[in-house]
Design an enzyme around this catalytic site. Structure first.
Site, mmCIF file in Angstrom:
data_model
loop_
_atom_site.group_PDB
_atom_site.id
_atom_site.type_symbol
_atom_site.label_atom_id
_atom_site.label_comp_id
_atom_site.label_asym_id
_atom_site.label_seq_id
_atom_site.Cartn_x
_atom_site.Cartn_y
_atom_site.Cartn_z
ATOM 1 N N ASP A 36 0.441 -1.679 -0.320
ATOM 2 C CA ASP A 36 -0.329 0.236 -0.395
ATOM 3 C C ASP A 36 0.846 0.872 0.188
ATOM 4 O OD1 ASP A 36 -2.464 -1.635 0.285
ATOM 5 O OD2 ASP A 36 -1.945 -2.143 2.371
ATOM 6 N N ARG A 68 5.981 -11.042 -4.919
ATOM 7 C CA ARG A 68 4.420 -10.926 -4.221
ATOM 8 C C ARG A 68 3.989 -9.388 -4.441
ATOM 9 N NH1 ARG A 68 6.180 -10.753 2.138
ATOM 10 N NH2 ARG A 68 5.261 -8.454 2.163
ATOM 11 N N GLY A 69 2.855 -9.483 -3.969
ATOM 12 C CA GLY A 69 1.751 -8.410 -3.876
ATOM 13 C C GLY A 69 1.676 -7.781 -5.570
ATOM 14 N N GLU A 70 2.312 -6.631 -4.989
ATOM 15 C CA GLU A 70 1.840 -5.831 -6.531
ATOM 16 C C GLU A 70 3.356 -4.816 -6.826
ATOM 17 O OE1 GLU A 70 -1.981 -3.766 -6.049
ATOM 18 O OE2 GLU A 70 -1.193 -1.754 -7.530
HETATM 19 O O1 TRH Z 1 4.628 -6.353 0.925
HETATM 20 P P1 TRH Z 1 3.513 -6.736 0.139
HETATM 21 O O2 TRH Z 1 2.910 -8.320 -0.136
HETATM 22 O O3 TRH Z 1 2.535 -6.110 -0.241
HETATM 23 C C1 TRH Z 1 0.579 -5.683 -0.294
HETATM 24 C C2 TRH Z 1 0.217 -5.441 0.660
HETATM 25 O O4 TRH Z 1 0.343 -6.705 1.492
HETATM 26 C C3 TRH Z 1 -1.067 -4.825 0.045
HETATM 27 O O5 TRH Z 1 -1.812 -5.007 1.326
HETATM 28 C C4 TRH Z 1 -1.741 -6.311 -0.303
HETATM 29 O O6 TRH Z 1 -2.676 -5.426 -1.000
HETATM 30 C C5 TRH Z 1 -1.010 -5.375 -2.076
HETATM 31 O O7 TRH Z 1 0.468 -6.156 -1.135
HETATM 32 C C6 TRH Z 1 -1.216 -6.069 -3.143
HETATM 33 O O8 TRH Z 1 4.495 -6.821 -2.049
HETATM 34 P P2 TRH Z 1 4.371 -5.911 -2.674
HETATM 35 O O9 TRH Z 1 3.446 -5.101 -3.386
HETATM 36 O O10 TRH Z 1 5.390 -6.195 -3.225
HETATM 37 O O11 TRH Z 1 5.501 -4.304 -1.826
HETATM 38 C C7 TRH Z 1 6.746 -4.519 -1.674
HETATM 39 C C8 TRH Z 1 7.394 -3.158 -1.399
HETATM 40 O O12 TRH Z 1 8.736 -4.032 -0.644
HETATM 41 C C9 TRH Z 1 7.595 -2.838 -3.186
HETATM 42 O O13 TRH Z 1 7.422 -1.576 -3.134
HETATM 43 C C10 TRH Z 1 9.704 -2.818 -2.844
HETATM 44 C C11 TRH Z 1 9.248 -3.164 -1.653
HETATM 45 N N1 TRH Z 1 10.595 -3.502 -0.856
HETATM 46 C C12 TRH Z 1 11.823 -2.495 -1.303
HETATM 47 O O14 TRH Z 1 11.814 -1.965 -0.906
HETATM 48 N N2 TRH Z 1 12.970 -2.835 -0.177
HETATM 49 C C13 TRH Z 1 13.681 -4.503 -0.112
HETATM 50 O O15 TRH Z 1 14.666 -5.176 -0.294
HETATM 51 C C14 TRH Z 1 11.816 -5.349 -0.528
HETATM 52 C C15 TRH Z 1 12.433 -6.894 0.276
HETATM 53 C C16 TRH Z 1 10.898 -4.890 -1.146
#
Ligand code: TRH
Length: 398
Positions: free
Chosen positions: A33, A293-295
């Site tokens: 988010d 994962r996620g978005e």
């Molecule tokens: O963390 P996520 O699973 O996030 C979300 C939430 O769960 C949300 O509620 C849900 O609706 C959505 O997924 C679909 O996965 P995501 O989206 O990939 O977000 C992770 C963020 O973290 C992304 O911006 C990349 C960042 N990141 C870093 O900045 N540094 C890191 O070392 C890592 C591993 C990730």
């Protein structure tokens, strides 16, 4: 600039370039988010010169991907963006100011006092609900649909990210490809990245480097075993998080905290500290295959233009599975039939349907590599989400 309300002073002749934008973000869980909102905020500020404010209710989650953020400040500025700790749903900053463009992320509810302020404004702000990303076909039909407010003279527009034509696209910074190409072209940059981030020199050229960012996943044990027994060397890079416990158990360790290294058979694993968002891009670029994962990480893996495996955010009643298949239809559609089937099998297995077969995946790796590079170009043709959003907002402000 933001116009204080009251009095409502916005004039119809306000220059379109001088746009104030408020983004409201309620963190449901994890990092996606705020990850999406922060990336959008930075782009609107850096690439469109907007004056951006982010209201966010969870500074702890935010700080993980923006380490310079202070978790105990109600208001601060980072990279030219004002961050307000949105400490309760009714809160809208100490002084009510309503922006020209108001973005509520993922259906979060705006503070009622803020909505009332929007209604009192001489020129109503552009009000956008930024939706979650889905690759499904219906998204293009619903993108930019207006929804009039039941009581106020305000219209909310639904802005849908997507992977296909007619959607809002996905976020992509202007300098991203150049930065990625420069990293790929520089063995020194890669070498320095490994030493600084992994705490080890890069592995030999024939090793397969894999990044692993995932939720808890029952399929991981089988995959770790297959990597341990694989014919070639595997270097596994694991950012600290929800999958770390399973990796620790596999190696017989109490934990797999950042800085840990472990080896079994042909598998060497390194635990990495969670980095800022640009650092995460470099991890994707340094890897041959990315588990995401996620978005937001799903999108970044596509821009990394390398084969990837998606652990989609699980929803009740398996509502996520059609979304997974819709993404596969876009991404894997043009692959040769056998490669396409192998990729679908592997993605399904990683999402709880079947067992992952690494040899099957490896067999088609060349096809996956070619497709990943081509897909990044196809996706770019939909346009960058921040650019699409800015263009739409400006058309409404004229
Ligand atoms: O963390 P996520 O699973 O996030 C979300 C939430 O769960 C949300 O509620 C849900 O609706 C959505 O997924 C679909 O996965 P995501 O989206 O990939 O977000 C992770 C963020 O973290 C992304 O911006 C990349 C960042 N990141 C870093 O900045 N540094 C890191 O070392 C890592 C591993 C990730």
């Amino acid at each position: 600039m933001s116009s204080p309300v009251p009095p409502a002073t916005a004039s119809a002749s306000k220059p379109v370039a001088d746009i104030a934008c408020d983004i409201f973000c309620a963190v449901i869980d994890n990092f996606g988010d705020i990850g999406v909102c922060w990336r959008l905020a930075r782009q609107l500020a850096a690439e469109h010169d907007w004056q951006v404010r982010v209201f966010v209710d969870d500074l702890h989650a935010f700080q993980k991907l923006c380490p310079t953020l202070s978790i105990d400040r109600a208001r601060q500025s980072v990279e030219g963006i004002v961050i307000e700790h949105w400490h309760e749903p009714a809160h809208a900053g100490d002084t009510l100011e309503v922006a020209d463009v108001v973005i509520e992320a993922f259906g979060c509810e705006l503070p009622p006092v803020y909505v009332a302020g929007m209604a009192r404004r001489e020129r109503a702000p552009v009000w956008l609900n930024l939706e979650y990303l889905s690759a499904e076909d219906w998204v293009a039909d619903f993108h930019l649909r207006p929804s009039p407010h039941p009581r106020f003279p305000l219209t909310k527009t639904f802005f849908f990210p997507g992977l296909g034509a007619g959607t809002g696209g996905v976020l992509k910074e202007r300098g991203l490809d150049a930065a990625r190409t420069a990293f790929a072209a520089s063995p020194d940059a890669r070498d320095a990245w490994w030493r600084k981030t992994v705490g080890a020199p890069p592995p030999s050229c024939d090793a397969t480097v894999i990044s692993l960012f995932a939720y808890e996943n029952p399929a991981v044990d089988s995959l770790l075993e297959q990597w341990r027994d694989s014919t070639g060397e595997i270097a596994l890079l694991v950012p600290e998080g929800r999958i770390s416990g399973a990796v620790a158990r596999f190696f017989g360790l109490p934990a797999f905290a950042a800085g840990s290294h472990a080896r079994r058979g042909n598998l060497t694993a390194h635990a990495l500290a969670f980095t800022d968002q640009p650092g995460y891009d470099r991890l994707l670029w340094a890897s041959d295959i990315n588990f995401v994962r996620g978005e937001d990480s799903f999108v970044r893996a596509q821009w990394a233009a390398r084969p990837f495996v998606w652990h989609i955010y699980p929803q009740a009643d398996d509502a996520h599975l059609p979304k997974l298949d819709a993404a596969l239809a876009h991404y894997a559609g043009p692959l040769p039939v056998r490669a396409r089937a192998a990729l679908a099998r592997f993605w399904h297995a990683w999402n709880g349907v079947g067992k992952p077969d690494w040899a099957d995946f490896q067999r088609h790796r060349a096809a996956f590599e070619a497709r990943a590079a081509k897909w990044a170009g196809e996706l770019a043709s939909v346009g960058d989400l921040a650019g699409n959003l800015a263009e739409f907002a400006k058309s409404q402000l004229k």
